[in-house]
Design a protein around this motif. Sequence first.
Motif, PDB file in Angstrom:
ATOM      1  N   LEU A 120       0.833  -1.209   0.000  1.00 44.53           N
ATOM      2  CA  LEU A 120       0.000   0.000   0.000  1.00 44.53           C
ATOM      3  C   LEU A 120       0.870   1.262   0.000  1.00 44.53           C
ATOM      4  N   LEU A 121       1.957   1.237   0.766  1.00 39.47           N
ATOM      5  CA  LEU A 121       2.875   2.393   0.792  1.00 39.47           C
ATOM      6  C   LEU A 121       3.478   2.629  -0.591  1.00 39.47           C
ATOM      7  N   LYS A 122       3.735   1.539  -1.291  1.00 32.24           N
ATOM      8  CA  LYS A 122       4.269   1.656  -2.658  1.00 32.24           C
ATOM      9  C   LYS A 122       3.244   2.367  -3.550  1.00 32.24           C
ATOM     10  N   ARG A 123       1.967   2.028  -3.341  1.00 33.43           N
ATOM     11  CA  ARG A 123       0.902   2.636  -4.151  1.00 33.43           C
ATOM     12  C   ARG A 123       0.851   4.147  -3.992  1.00 33.43           C
ATOM     13  N   VAL A 124       1.199   4.636  -2.784  1.00 37.35           N
ATOM     14  CA  VAL A 124       1.139   6.092  -2.550  1.00 37.35           C
ATOM     15  C   VAL A 124       2.536   6.725  -2.529  1.00 37.35           C
ATOM     16  N   ASN A 125       3.530   5.965  -3.013  1.00 34.42           N
ATOM     17  CA  ASN A 125       4.913   6.467  -3.127  1.00 34.42           C
ATOM     18  C   ASN A 125       5.522   6.918  -1.800  1.00 34.42           C
ATOM     19  N   LEU A 126       5.279   6.140  -0.748  1.00 37.87           N
ATOM     20  CA  LEU A 126       5.829   6.523   0.562  1.00 37.87           C
ATOM     21  C   LEU A 126       6.523   5.352   1.272  1.00 37.87           C
ATOM     22  N   VAL A 127       7.030   4.393   0.494  1.00 38.00           N
ATOM     23  CA  VAL A 127       7.688   3.225   1.107  1.00 38.00           C
ATOM     24  C   VAL A 127       8.827   3.657   2.029  1.00 38.00           C
ATOM     25  N   GLU A 128       9.547   4.696   1.608  1.00 35.18           N
ATOM     26  CA  GLU A 128      10.736   5.108   2.394  1.00 35.18           C
ATOM     27  C   GLU A 128      10.355   5.721   3.745  1.00 35.18           C
ATOM     28  N   LYS A 129       9.048   5.960   3.965  1.00 27.86           N
ATOM     29  CA  LYS A 129       8.612   6.569   5.242  1.00 27.86           C
ATOM     30  C   LYS A 129       8.121   5.534   6.256  1.00 27.86           C
ATOM     31  N   ALA A 130       8.282   4.256   5.946  1.00 27.50           N
ATOM     32  CA  ALA A 130       7.723   3.200   6.806  1.00 27.50           C
ATOM     33  C   ALA A 130       8.184   3.320   8.258  1.00 27.50           C
ATOM     34  N   ASP A 131       9.449   3.702   8.471  1.00 33.36           N
ATOM     35  CA  ASP A 131       9.980   3.761   9.838  1.00 33.36           C
ATOM     36  C   ASP A 131       9.975   5.168  10.431  1.00 33.36           C
ATOM     37  N   ALA A 132       9.430   6.128   9.678  1.00 38.83           N
ATOM     38  CA  ALA A 132       9.354   7.512  10.184  1.00 38.83           C
ATOM     39  C   ALA A 132       8.159   7.638  11.138  1.00 38.83           C
ATOM     40  N   TYR A 133       8.112   8.760  11.837  1.00 38.12           N
ATOM     41  CA  TYR A 133       6.973   9.067  12.715  1.00 38.12           C
ATOM     42  C   TYR A 133       6.141  10.171  12.059  1.00 38.12           C
ATOM     43  N   PRO A 134       4.849  10.249  12.407  1.00 35.27           N
ATOM     44  CA  PRO A 134       3.991  11.259  11.769  1.00 35.27           C
ATOM     45  C   PRO A 134       4.558  12.684  11.805  1.00 35.27           C
ATOM     46  N   ALA A 135       5.215  13.034  12.912  1.00 37.61           N
ATOM     47  CA  ALA A 135       5.749  14.408  13.040  1.00 37.61           C
ATOM     48  C   ALA A 135       6.788  14.726  11.962  1.00 37.61           C
ATOM     49  N   GLN A 136       7.371  13.686  11.363  1.00 38.08           N
ATOM     50  CA  GLN A 136       8.412  13.895  10.341  1.00 38.08           C
ATOM     51  C   GLN A 136       7.827  14.024   8.932  1.00 38.08           C
ATOM     52  N   LEU A 137       6.498  13.968   8.820  1.00 35.46           N
ATOM     53  CA  LEU A 137       5.851  13.990   7.499  1.00 35.46           C
ATOM     54  C   LEU A 137       5.137  15.317   7.250  1.00 35.46           C
ATOM     55  N   SER A 138       4.998  15.654   5.971  1.00 37.87           N
ATOM     56  CA  SER A 138       4.196  16.829   5.610  1.00 37.87           C
ATOM     57  C   SER A 138       2.714  16.476   5.753  1.00 37.87           C
ATOM     58  N   GLY A 139       1.870  17.491   5.705  1.00 46.21           N
ATOM     59  CA  GLY A 139       0.425  17.253   5.806  1.00 46.21           C
ATOM     60  C   GLY A 139      -0.096  16.327   4.718  1.00 46.21           C
ATOM     61  N   GLY A 140       0.387  16.546   3.492  1.00 49.74           N
ATOM     62  CA  GLY A 140      -0.054  15.704   2.377  1.00 49.74           C
ATOM     63  C   GLY A 140       0.371  14.253   2.550  1.00 49.74           C
ATOM     64  N   GLN A 141       1.596  14.074   3.070  1.00 46.45           N
ATOM     65  CA  GLN A 141       2.077  12.703   3.323  1.00 46.45           C
ATOM     66  C   GLN A 141       1.251  12.041   4.423  1.00 46.45           C
ATOM     67  N   LYS A 142       0.949  12.805   5.477  1.00 41.85           N
ATOM     68  CA  LYS A 142       0.140  12.237   6.572  1.00 41.85           C
ATOM     69  C   LYS A 142      -1.222  11.781   6.073  1.00 41.85           C
ATOM     70  N   GLN A 143      -1.824  12.597   5.203  1.00 38.20           N
ATOM     71  CA  GLN A 143      -3.152  12.230   4.721  1.00 38.20           C
ATOM     72  C   GLN A 143      -3.090  11.008   3.812  1.00 38.20           C
ATOM     73  N   ARG A 144      -2.019  10.889   3.026  1.00 37.40           N
ATOM     74  CA  ARG A 144      -1.864   9.684   2.203  1.00 37.40           C
ATOM     75  C   ARG A 144      -1.695   8.446   3.094  1.00 37.40           C
ATOM     76  N   ILE A 145      -0.980   8.611   4.208  1.00 35.75           N
ATOM     77  CA  ILE A 145      -0.822   7.502   5.161  1.00 35.75           C
ATOM     78  C   ILE A 145      -2.176   7.162   5.800  1.00 35.75           C
TER      79      ILE A 145
END
Length: 240
Positions: A120-145
Amino acid sequence: MITVKDLHKKFNDNHVLQGVNYHISPGEKIVVVGPSGSGKSTFLRCLNLLETPTSGEIWFDGKLITDKKTDINEVRRHMGMVFQHFNLFNNLTIMDNIILAPTKLKIQKPEEAKENALALLKRVNLVEKADAYPAQLSGGQKQRIAIVRSLAMNPKVMLFDEPTSALDPEMVGEVLEVMKELAESGMTMVCVTHEMGFAREVATKCLFMDGGNIMEENTPQEFFANPQCDRLQDFLSKVL
């Protein structure tokens, strides 16, 4: 898939939904628009009983979910919900946010849940964020997650409550792209939004709500090019 019969919702003296009737078939993409305070979000939140209707019936997949005997948590497994403000757990990694529900509810074993989450992360182009925490993401990335987290439960329908309204304008596109891709994959969707371009492009039906009722329903082409009721004409003249 979803049938709403004579749905009323009151908050004290405020009669927010005034006898809404509607039917949603599998595979439909229903986009709900209307002014603030028209009852759009309340209508959406009643569909999975996040708001308890004052009266009326809601049927989902042949079950009367407004019946007191219905196990609503069992029903909600099949209804994904994406909120305005992401609602991710800040103390968990992205991977743990995604696999929490499927593993806790024993729908998937941890290995299987992780494999599914990565796909699913691959589908939204965020595989590299698997081990990150929400605070490290932009708003758009958080919503995709947040969308991925709902999809991890393999729902039959996805409900979106103004999913882009808390985002910076430049991040709106990346979230709408994911939603478009989801629509193309055949997912049944009900989306409350102010994004008229998205409504035009993705919806099978557009609904206009005002004063706690559905005032107009049509295909996107007719809805935007040929609005029937004066209130919708007035609304569109201000937002387009």
